[in-house]
Design a protein around this motif. Sequence first.
Motif, PDB file in Angstrom:
ATOM      1  N   ARG A 154       0.837  -1.196   0.000  1.00  0.00           N
ATOM      2  CA  ARG A 154       0.000   0.000   0.000  1.00  0.00           C
ATOM      3  C   ARG A 154       0.872   1.245   0.000  1.00  0.00           C
ATOM      4  NH1 ARG A 154      -5.221  -1.327   1.433  1.00  0.00           N
ATOM      5  NH2 ARG A 154      -5.643   0.690   2.370  1.00  0.00           N
ATOM      6  N   THR A 155       0.450   2.260  -0.752  1.00  0.00           N
ATOM      7  CA  THR A 155       1.201   3.503  -0.887  1.00  0.00           C
ATOM      8  C   THR A 155       0.522   4.597  -0.070  1.00  0.00           C
ATOM      9  OG1 THR A 155       1.820   2.868  -3.134  1.00  0.00           O
ATOM     10  CG2 THR A 155       2.126   5.178  -2.533  1.00  0.00           C
ATOM     11  N   PRO A 156       1.301   5.388   0.713  1.00  0.00           N
ATOM     12  CA  PRO A 156       0.694   6.484   1.489  1.00  0.00           C
ATOM     13  C   PRO A 156       0.167   7.578   0.574  1.00  0.00           C
ATOM     14  CG  PRO A 156       3.091   6.544   1.653  1.00  0.00           C
ATOM     15  CD  PRO A 156       2.748   5.266   0.957  1.00  0.00           C
ATOM     16  N   GLN A 157      -0.923   8.225   0.996  1.00  0.00           N
ATOM     17  CA  GLN A 157      -1.536   9.299   0.224  1.00  0.00           C
ATOM     18  C   GLN A 157      -1.705  10.532   1.093  1.00  0.00           C
ATOM     19  OE1 GLN A 157      -5.120   7.264  -1.119  1.00  0.00           O
ATOM     20  NE2 GLN A 157      -4.129   6.676  -3.032  1.00  0.00           N
ATOM     21  N   ALA A 158      -1.546  11.705   0.489  1.00  0.00           N
ATOM     22  CA  ALA A 158      -1.546  12.944   1.258  1.00  0.00           C
ATOM     23  C   ALA A 158      -1.881  14.132   0.371  1.00  0.00           C
ATOM     24  CB  ALA A 158      -0.173  13.146   1.915  1.00  0.00           C
ATOM     25  N   PHE A 159      -1.924  15.343   0.973  1.00  0.00           N
ATOM     26  CA  PHE A 159      -2.005  16.584   0.213  1.00  0.00           C
ATOM     27  C   PHE A 159      -0.600  16.954  -0.257  1.00  0.00           C
ATOM     28  CE2 PHE A 159      -5.657  17.976   3.235  1.00  0.00           C
ATOM     29  CZ  PHE A 159      -6.550  17.197   2.525  1.00  0.00           C
ATOM     30  N   VAL A 160      -0.535  17.889  -1.210  1.00  0.00           N
ATOM     31  CA  VAL A 160       0.757  18.408  -1.663  1.00  0.00           C
ATOM     32  C   VAL A 160       0.806  19.899  -1.371  1.00  0.00           C
ATOM     33  CG1 VAL A 160       2.300  18.745  -3.627  1.00  0.00           C
ATOM     34  CG2 VAL A 160       0.941  16.679  -3.463  1.00  0.00           C
ATOM     35  N   PHE A 161       1.870  20.328  -0.711  1.00  0.00           N
ATOM     36  CA  PHE A 161       2.043  21.732  -0.388  1.00  0.00           C
ATOM     37  C   PHE A 161       2.572  22.499  -1.590  1.00  0.00           C
ATOM     38  CE2 PHE A 161       2.958  20.091   4.089  1.00  0.00           C
ATOM     39  CZ  PHE A 161       1.659  20.313   4.519  1.00  0.00           C
ATOM     40  N   GLY A 162       2.000  23.684  -1.836  1.00  0.00           N
ATOM     41  CA  GLY A 162       2.545  24.569  -2.843  1.00  0.00           C
ATOM     42  C   GLY A 162       3.883  25.125  -2.375  1.00  0.00           C
ATOM     43  N   SER A 163       4.757  25.427  -3.319  1.00  0.00           N
ATOM     44  CA  SER A 163       6.101  25.886  -2.956  1.00  0.00           C
ATOM     45  C   SER A 163       6.076  27.196  -2.179  1.00  0.00           C
ATOM     46  CB  SER A 163       6.949  26.052  -4.225  1.00  0.00           C
ATOM     47  OG  SER A 163       6.346  26.978  -5.120  1.00  0.00           O
ATOM     48  N   GLY A 164       5.001  27.981  -2.343  1.00  0.00           N
ATOM     49  CA  GLY A 164       4.936  29.264  -1.645  1.00  0.00           C
ATOM     50  C   GLY A 164       4.186  29.224  -0.334  1.00  0.00           C
ATOM     51  N   LEU A 165       3.690  28.073   0.062  1.00  0.00           N
ATOM     52  CA  LEU A 165       2.924  27.988   1.313  1.00  0.00           C
ATOM     53  C   LEU A 165       3.865  28.096   2.500  1.00  0.00           C
ATOM     54  CD1 LEU A 165       0.016  27.507   2.388  1.00  0.00           C
ATOM     55  CD2 LEU A 165       0.608  25.086   2.569  1.00  0.00           C
ATOM     56  N   SER A 166       3.499  28.923   3.464  1.00  0.00           N
ATOM     57  CA  SER A 166       4.372  29.179   4.618  1.00  0.00           C
ATOM     58  C   SER A 166       4.532  27.930   5.483  1.00  0.00           C
ATOM     59  CB  SER A 166       3.813  30.315   5.463  1.00  0.00           C
ATOM     60  OG  SER A 166       2.604  29.911   6.092  1.00  0.00           O
ATOM     61  N   LYS A 167       5.644  27.886   6.196  1.00  0.00           N
ATOM     62  CA  LYS A 167       5.891  26.769   7.109  1.00  0.00           C
ATOM     63  C   LYS A 167       4.833  26.715   8.192  1.00  0.00           C
ATOM     64  CE  LYS A 167       9.377  24.636  10.094  1.00  0.00           C
ATOM     65  NZ  LYS A 167       8.402  24.348  11.170  1.00  0.00           N
ATOM     66  N   ALA A 168       4.371  27.892   8.634  1.00  0.00           N
ATOM     67  CA  ALA A 168       3.361  27.924   9.691  1.00  0.00           C
ATOM     68  C   ALA A 168       2.082  27.221   9.238  1.00  0.00           C
ATOM     69  CB  ALA A 168       3.065  29.373  10.076  1.00  0.00           C
TER      70      ALA A 168
END
Length: 367
Positions: free
Chosen positions: A325-339
Amino acid sequence: MRRALGLAWVGIGLLGSVSAAEAQTLRVGVVQNAMPCSELENGQPRGSAVELWQNIATQRSWSYTTVALRTPNAAIDAAANGEVDLAVSCLNIIPERLEKADFSILYQEDSLAFLSRKTHQHQLLPLLKNLSSDSTLQDAIVLLMGITALGAAVLWWIGKGFHHKDISQQRRSFTFFKGWMMLVVGSGIYKMGDSPPSMAIVTLINISTLIITSIFVGTAATLVFQDYQPVDLSQKEWLIRALSEGVAVDGGTVSELWLKQQARALGQRALEQRIEPISGDEALIRALKRGTVSNVMADTGRIQRMSRQINDPSAYQISAQTFNRTPQAFVFGSGLSKAKRDQINLSISTMRFSGALEPILKRWNGA
């Protein structure tokens, strides 16, 4: 004093810019035609991943706009290029994608599967081959014949032969053989002898044959019905046959990448030409029903949903799957802040730990 006032104004300006950044409207990319995870229906996003994101946005009081993304691969590229702040769907975390973009923590795992048209060819010969090659069945048959033969010999010796009119034949060897076969099938065994020793032996033989027959029937039933269970896609012979029949695969996804890699690894370029990338459940089902291809491949969750949507489900089956089974998630945009990344991860973790995430996934996966 003027210096202190200047620093104060700078501090206020920084705080204002941080507040503005936190209050900005996020651009959230939603992958189309990827149910049960995500889709846009009349411009409105829906699906398990979408509902998860909507819960997070509501908890955080974040405003956002929706951006339609054609495929999962397009979602990865959009996030990596900063075109969206977040990409939402069941996006598989694989090495090729990690080289491009950052993912949130996983919220579920899934495998890959095939939906195939059932073959209506007679399966007697393959079944007989399986039955004849199974060692448990072979041992059960040998044991059954051996115990009954020994039992028949002992009964013959005790009774000086078989004297019942339903067993006696013109030749003694035929009489013995008939008595032996009666013990094998368990029919009329009370005729084998009426003395206490004979009756005791017949009882023991009968119990033994019942046990052996149960083992035989159970093993045979397993072999008969195992064809209806999905095979492991690591079986190269099955994969070669499926590819030669034609496979429609969800385009721009891990399914397409995985299948093409497998076709190349098999060293048969013609097989790769039999892979047809198609986007959307309806288009995949149409290709399968038209007979353009005999198999459709996608994430297991999508395959299960398609198998329920098809008009004549009895004509199709989930024929194979990967058991890793492969994990699935959201993908963060390169400009999204660390916070904001940390807050999204914290929300997903909290919902998983509290059990609030599971009902969302179950509701959509069962839809």
